[in-house]
Write a protein that holds these residues in place. Structure first.
Motif, PDB file in Angstrom:
ATOM      1  N   ALA A  81      55.867  53.069  48.415  1.00  0.00           N
ATOM      2  CA  ALA A  81      56.335  51.912  47.658  1.00  0.00           C
ATOM      3  C   ALA A  81      55.547  50.659  47.989  1.00  0.00           C
ATOM      4  CB  ALA A  81      57.824  51.694  47.930  1.00  0.00           C
ATOM      5  N   THR A  82      55.379  50.378  49.287  1.00  0.00           N
ATOM      6  CA  THR A  82      54.648  49.164  49.655  1.00  0.00           C
ATOM      7  C   THR A  82      53.163  49.294  49.347  1.00  0.00           C
ATOM      8  OG1 THR A  82      54.389  49.915  51.951  1.00  0.00           O
ATOM      9  CG2 THR A  82      56.295  48.539  51.452  1.00  0.00           C
ATOM     10  N   GLY A  83      52.633  50.518  49.434  1.00  0.00           N
ATOM     11  CA  GLY A  83      51.235  50.732  49.059  1.00  0.00           C
ATOM     12  C   GLY A  83      51.008  50.466  47.585  1.00  0.00           C
ATOM     13  N   GLY A  84      51.960  50.870  46.754  1.00  0.00           N
ATOM     14  CA  GLY A  84      51.852  50.588  45.327  1.00  0.00           C
ATOM     15  C   GLY A  84      51.894  49.098  45.047  1.00  0.00           C
ATOM     16  N   LEU A  85      52.795  48.388  45.750  1.00  0.00           N
ATOM     17  CA  LEU A  85      52.896  46.942  45.569  1.00  0.00           C
ATOM     18  C   LEU A  85      51.617  46.249  46.024  1.00  0.00           C
ATOM     19  CD1 LEU A  85      54.659  44.552  44.757  1.00  0.00           C
ATOM     20  CD2 LEU A  85      55.589  44.546  47.095  1.00  0.00           C
ATOM     21  N   ARG A  86      51.090  46.675  47.177  1.00  0.00           N
ATOM     22  CA  ARG A  86      49.834  46.096  47.670  1.00  0.00           C
ATOM     23  C   ARG A  86      48.709  46.313  46.667  1.00  0.00           C
ATOM     24  NH1 ARG A  86      45.445  48.666  50.663  1.00  0.00           N
ATOM     25  NH2 ARG A  86      44.251  47.073  51.794  1.00  0.00           N
ATOM     26  N   ASN A  87      48.580  47.524  46.157  1.00  0.00           N
ATOM     27  CA  ASN A  87      47.510  47.830  45.215  1.00  0.00           C
ATOM     28  C   ASN A  87      47.613  46.948  43.977  1.00  0.00           C
ATOM     29  OD1 ASN A  87      46.598  49.576  42.673  1.00  0.00           O
ATOM     30  ND2 ASN A  87      45.346  50.178  44.428  1.00  0.00           N
ATOM     31  N   TRP A  88      48.827  46.771  43.487  1.00  0.00           N
ATOM     32  CA  TRP A  88      49.016  45.942  42.290  1.00  0.00           C
ATOM     33  C   TRP A  88      48.630  44.488  42.557  1.00  0.00           C
ATOM     34  CZ3 TRP A  88      53.560  42.660  40.982  1.00  0.00           C
ATOM     35  CH2 TRP A  88      53.457  42.136  39.685  1.00  0.00           C
ATOM     36  N   ILE A  89      49.030  43.961  43.719  1.00  0.00           N
ATOM     37  CA  ILE A  89      48.714  42.566  44.032  1.00  0.00           C
ATOM     38  C   ILE A  89      47.207  42.374  44.202  1.00  0.00           C
ATOM     39  CG2 ILE A  89      48.980  40.739  45.750  1.00  0.00           C
ATOM     40  CD1 ILE A  89      51.385  41.099  43.900  1.00  0.00           C
ATOM     41  N   LEU A  90      46.532  43.328  44.821  1.00  0.00           N
ATOM     42  CA  LEU A  90      45.076  43.218  44.956  1.00  0.00           C
ATOM     43  C   LEU A  90      44.402  43.239  43.587  1.00  0.00           C
ATOM     44  CD1 LEU A  90      44.379  45.490  48.073  1.00  0.00           C
ATOM     45  CD2 LEU A  90      44.644  42.997  47.980  1.00  0.00           C
ATOM     46  N   ASN A  91      44.901  44.085  42.685  1.00  0.00           N
ATOM     47  CA  ASN A  91      44.373  44.092  41.322  1.00  0.00           C
ATOM     48  C   ASN A  91      44.727  42.804  40.589  1.00  0.00           C
ATOM     49  OD1 ASN A  91      43.027  46.755  40.297  1.00  0.00           O
ATOM     50  ND2 ASN A  91      44.628  47.411  41.707  1.00  0.00           N
ATOM     51  N   LEU A  92      45.926  42.290  40.838  1.00  0.00           N
ATOM     52  CA  LEU A  92      46.339  41.033  40.208  1.00  0.00           C
ATOM     53  C   LEU A  92      45.448  39.896  40.678  1.00  0.00           C
ATOM     54  CD1 LEU A  92      48.478  39.864  38.275  1.00  0.00           C
ATOM     55  CD2 LEU A  92      49.907  39.411  40.288  1.00  0.00           C
ATOM     56  N   HIS A  93      45.108  39.891  41.950  1.00  0.00           N
ATOM     57  CA  HIS A  93      44.197  38.869  42.484  1.00  0.00           C
ATOM     58  C   HIS A  93      42.899  38.839  41.675  1.00  0.00           C
ATOM     59  CE1 HIS A  93      41.973  36.532  45.556  1.00  0.00           C
ATOM     60  NE2 HIS A  93      40.979  37.359  45.284  1.00  0.00           N
ATOM     61  N   ALA A  94      42.348  40.021  41.420  1.00  0.00           N
ATOM     62  CA  ALA A  94      41.098  40.097  40.656  1.00  0.00           C
ATOM     63  C   ALA A  94      41.304  39.702  39.198  1.00  0.00           C
ATOM     64  CB  ALA A  94      40.524  41.509  40.748  1.00  0.00           C
ATOM     65  N   ASP A  95      42.412  40.135  38.632  1.00  0.00           N
ATOM     66  CA  ASP A  95      42.669  39.896  37.212  1.00  0.00           C
ATOM     67  C   ASP A  95      42.944  38.429  36.906  1.00  0.00           C
ATOM     68  OD1 ASP A  95      42.937  40.882  34.569  1.00  0.00           O
ATOM     69  OD2 ASP A  95      45.115  40.937  34.757  1.00  0.00           O
TER      70      ASP A  95
END
Length: 242
Positions: free
Chosen positions: A162-176
């Motif tokens: 769960a936290t890995g999924g959230l981290r991945n999304w935030i890192l992608n959001l940072h780029a986006d």
């Protein structure tokens, strides 16, 4: 005046982040389940013209979470900074116990962890993001234990999915979000907050959150203050602080 909303506000890290941002002139919206805890924290943050308001909500109840954020916006104005760091309670751990990587199953405890970390985080961030984008400014800081990626934690695989999924999304959001004026970053905490060395002191960690917001550069900050023997005994997989 600017406003920070702290979702999952607790007596250590949440209080310290609130105090640090209040010192910079922010009003503080405190969101978590227990009103009495929030009111105690709020009483410690008010003064000097700053406001600290409480908005009790359970992050696993998405409607209640969105209602709390809406109420915070109505009382304190637009949310300029969102900090999301839910921490599991004993009741959460009974409802969703830790599961080793080899034991994870679809029809098991995984849904409760996704509810607390990933789905709650997505609900909070997507509530404030449209307003930030419309204003062309805003900061999203999402926290989790370092087992979300930088630290391997087989014993807590149900949490780390769960936290890995959230981290991945935030890192992608940072780029986006590049070029929009809105900044998103993930904080991975490998420390017993308030129980270890200087790096685990809540005020020290809160200073790091302020620097992230002020510099708006890094996609991720890793706070590493785990004792060496903790790693050597192979017990880092029991570290869940977020």
């Amino acid at each position: 005046m600017s406003t920070i909303a702290i979702v999952g506000a607790g007596p250590q890290l949440g209080r310290a982040i609130g105090r640090r941002f209040a010192a910079e002139g922010f009003d503080v919206a405190l969101i978590a389940r227990t009103r009495s805890t929030l009111e105690t924290i709020a009483g410690d943050l008010t003064g000097g013209g700053r406001r600290a308001e409480v908005f009790p909500a359970d992050v696993t109840d998405r409607d209640a979470l969105r209602d709390a954020l809406t109420a915070a916006e109505q009382r304190l104005g637009p949310i300029d900074v969102l900090e999301y760091s839910p921490a599991p309670t004993p009741a959460d751990l009974r409802r969703a116990p830790l599961v080793r990587a080899r034991e994870v199953a679809v029809d098991g405890v995984l849904a409760a962890q996704l509810d607390l970390y990933l789905l709650g985080g997505v609900a909070a961030v997507t509530h404030v993001l449209p307003g930030m984008l419309a204003r062309g400014t805003g900061t999203v800081l999402v926290s989790s234990g370092a087992g979300s990626g930088p630290l391997i934690a087989p014993y807590a695989a149900s949490v780390q999915i769960a936290t890995g999924g959230l981290r991945n999304w935030i890192l992608n959001l940072h780029a986006d979000l590049a070029g929009t004026g809105v900044y998103a970053a993930h904080v991975a905490i490998a420390a017993f907050i308030g129980q270890g060395g200087p790096a685990s002191d809540p005020a020290t960690i809160a200073d790091a959150y302020w620097r992230l917001h002020a510099t708006r550069a890094d996609a991720e900050l890793v706070i590493d203050d785990l004792p060496a023997d903790f790693r050597e005994r192979g017990l880092a997989d029991k570290f869940l602080t977020g």
